[in-house]
Design a protein around this motif. Structure first.
Motif, mmCIF file in Angstrom:
data_model
loop_
_atom_site.group_PDB
_atom_site.id
_atom_site.type_symbol
_atom_site.label_atom_id
_atom_site.label_comp_id
_atom_site.label_asym_id
_atom_site.label_seq_id
_atom_site.Cartn_x
_atom_site.Cartn_y
_atom_site.Cartn_z
ATOM 1 N N MET A 1 0.859 -1.194 0.000
ATOM 2 C CA MET A 1 0.000 0.000 0.000
ATOM 3 C C MET A 1 0.886 1.232 0.000
ATOM 4 O O MET A 1 1.659 1.463 0.917
ATOM 5 C CB MET A 1 -0.912 -0.001 1.224
ATOM 6 C CG MET A 1 -1.839 1.217 1.318
ATOM 7 S SD MET A 1 -2.930 1.145 2.747
ATOM 8 C CE MET A 1 -1.742 1.298 4.089
ATOM 9 N N GLY A 2 0.785 2.068 -1.066
ATOM 10 C CA GLY A 2 1.642 3.226 -1.168
ATOM 11 C C GLY A 2 0.927 4.502 -0.793
ATOM 12 O O GLY A 2 -0.293 4.617 -0.931
ATOM 13 N N PHE A 3 1.709 5.466 -0.296
ATOM 14 C CA PHE A 3 1.153 6.773 0.015
ATOM 15 C C PHE A 3 2.248 7.818 -0.112
ATOM 16 O O PHE A 3 3.441 7.511 -0.065
ATOM 17 C CB PHE A 3 0.544 6.810 1.422
ATOM 18 C CG PHE A 3 1.559 6.775 2.528
ATOM 19 C CD1 PHE A 3 2.129 7.958 3.014
ATOM 20 C CD2 PHE A 3 1.960 5.569 3.094
ATOM 21 C CE1 PHE A 3 3.070 7.927 4.032
ATOM 22 C CE2 PHE A 3 2.900 5.539 4.108
ATOM 23 C CZ PHE A 3 3.454 6.724 4.582
ATOM 24 N N VAL A 123 -1.767 11.464 -0.828
ATOM 25 C CA VAL A 123 -2.212 10.538 -1.873
ATOM 26 C C VAL A 123 -1.951 9.134 -1.367
ATOM 27 O O VAL A 123 -0.854 8.842 -0.867
ATOM 28 C CB VAL A 123 -1.468 10.773 -3.201
ATOM 29 C CG1 VAL A 123 -2.047 9.880 -4.299
ATOM 30 C CG2 VAL A 123 -1.538 12.235 -3.622
ATOM 31 N N ALA A 124 -2.965 8.262 -1.465
ATOM 32 C CA ALA A 124 -2.795 6.906 -0.935
ATOM 33 C C ALA A 124 -3.708 5.934 -1.675
ATOM 34 O O ALA A 124 -4.728 6.320 -2.250
ATOM 35 C CB ALA A 124 -3.107 6.871 0.565
ATOM 36 N N ASP A 125 -3.311 4.667 -1.654
ATOM 37 C CA ASP A 125 -4.108 3.594 -2.258
ATOM 38 C C ASP A 125 -5.104 3.062 -1.238
ATOM 39 O O ASP A 125 -4.726 2.748 -0.105
ATOM 40 C CB ASP A 125 -3.204 2.449 -2.722
ATOM 41 C CG ASP A 125 -2.235 2.883 -3.811
ATOM 42 O OD1 ASP A 125 -2.672 3.606 -4.727
ATOM 43 O OD2 ASP A 125 -1.051 2.507 -3.743
ATOM 44 N N THR A 188 -2.045 6.394 5.542
ATOM 45 C CA THR A 188 -0.609 6.661 5.610
ATOM 46 C C THR A 188 0.053 5.839 6.712
ATOM 47 O O THR A 188 1.272 5.915 6.893
ATOM 48 C CB THR A 188 -0.336 8.154 5.869
ATOM 49 O OG1 THR A 188 -0.791 8.502 7.186
ATOM 50 C CG2 THR A 188 -1.055 9.018 4.839
ATOM 51 N N GLY A 189 -0.746 5.090 7.477
ATOM 52 C CA GLY A 189 -0.212 4.277 8.557
ATOM 53 C C GLY A 189 -0.288 4.937 9.921
ATOM 54 O O GLY A 189 0.239 4.382 10.905
#
Length: 278
Positions: A1-3, A123-125, A188-189
């Motif tokens: 998961m990217g951000f 921006v995040a998935d 974003t965690g």
């Protein structure tokens, strides 16, 4: 998961194909409304947009240049206006600029007292729908408030009474925005306590403001989050089922045309009768 968390100019932000809360709210009206938004953008006058951008620049200190509108009755003024529109400058009337200066003198100190950064893009998935999401946060704090809650802050101007903001928020879907931004920041965690805060300033003297908050676990946020998850799933479904012509298919789904019976709450009917008897 990217951000990503980064600074981004408005032009670059709006060109990014990720889904933002404005587009999602239009999809929640209907897929046809969503496609219309993609094709035409927000249905807001240029003057209203410029006033809002200028207010954010002067209150949040984003660094955007705010300039007086040139005389559009002259050839030179029209040429200058085209140059300004092509730049990142925000153009307002001299009267509005003075009003915005006074508004900033009232509300800017509040933001300056809060360690954080203005106009930060996240921006995040989304793992549930697989969609790429984006949001431009008016004020992203460096850390939690004294009560341990990290509050994302959003600056609003209003022509109405700031005390009536909850009704305005429901009407314009600001509660959806708050829930969307909190959900996005979670991607974003971030693991701590999370909240959202609207700083709502009146556009007339004395330019006072109020602070309205939403908690991540509040009933309005939870319900909005459920609606957002459902909408994201439906939107992703359109794209999966018709990857080549999903916009055309969405354009076939407008508002529900099923006839409905009008109805008013009991208090409204009682008031109507009372007014008839006067």
């Amino acid at each position: 998961m990217g951000f990503e968390i980064k600074e981004m100019a408005d032009r670059e932000y709006f060109a990014d194909p990720a889904l933002d809360q404005s587009a999602l709210k239009r999809f929640m009206v209907s897929p046809l409304s969503y496609v219309d938004y993609l094709d035409h953008g927000l249905d807001v006058s240029g003057d209203a947009l410029d006033f809002g951008k200028a207010a954010h620049a002067l209150v949040l200190g984003t660094g955007a240049e705010v300039v007086d509108r040139p005389n559009l009755r002259t050839k030179a003024g029209k040429a200058l206006m085209e140059e300004l529109r092509a730049s990142d400058a925000v153009v307002v009337s001299s009267g509005d600029r003075e009003r915005l200066r006074k508004m900033g003198a009232v509300s800017a100190p509040y933001f300056r007292s809060l360690p954080g950064r203005p106009e930060m893009v996240v921006v995040a998935d989304d793992p549930g729908s697989g969609l790429r999401l984006k949001g431009k946060f008016d004020w992203l704090p460096d850390g939690p408030d004294e009560d341990g809650v990290l509050r994302i802050r959003d600056y609003k101007t209003t022509s109405a009474d700031p005390r009536e903001f909850p009704g305005e928020a429901a009407r314009f879907g600001y509660h959806i925005q708050a829930a969307f931004y909190m959900m996005l920041y979670r991607l974003t965690g971030f693991q701590g306590l999370l909240g959202f805060e609207f700083v709502v300033q009146e556009k007339k003297r004395p330019y006072d403001y109020m602070v309205w908050r939403m908690d991540e676990d509040g009933p309005e946020t939870v319900l909005a989050g459920e609606r957002i998850a459902q909408a994201l799933d439906e939107l992703a479904g359109f794209r999966r089922d018709s990857p080549d012509d999903w916009k055309r298919r969405m354009g076939e789904y407008g508002l529900d045309k099923t006839p409905r019976t009008m109805g008013f709450p009991g208090w409204r009917i009682d008031r109507e009768y009372e007014e008839m008897e006067v």
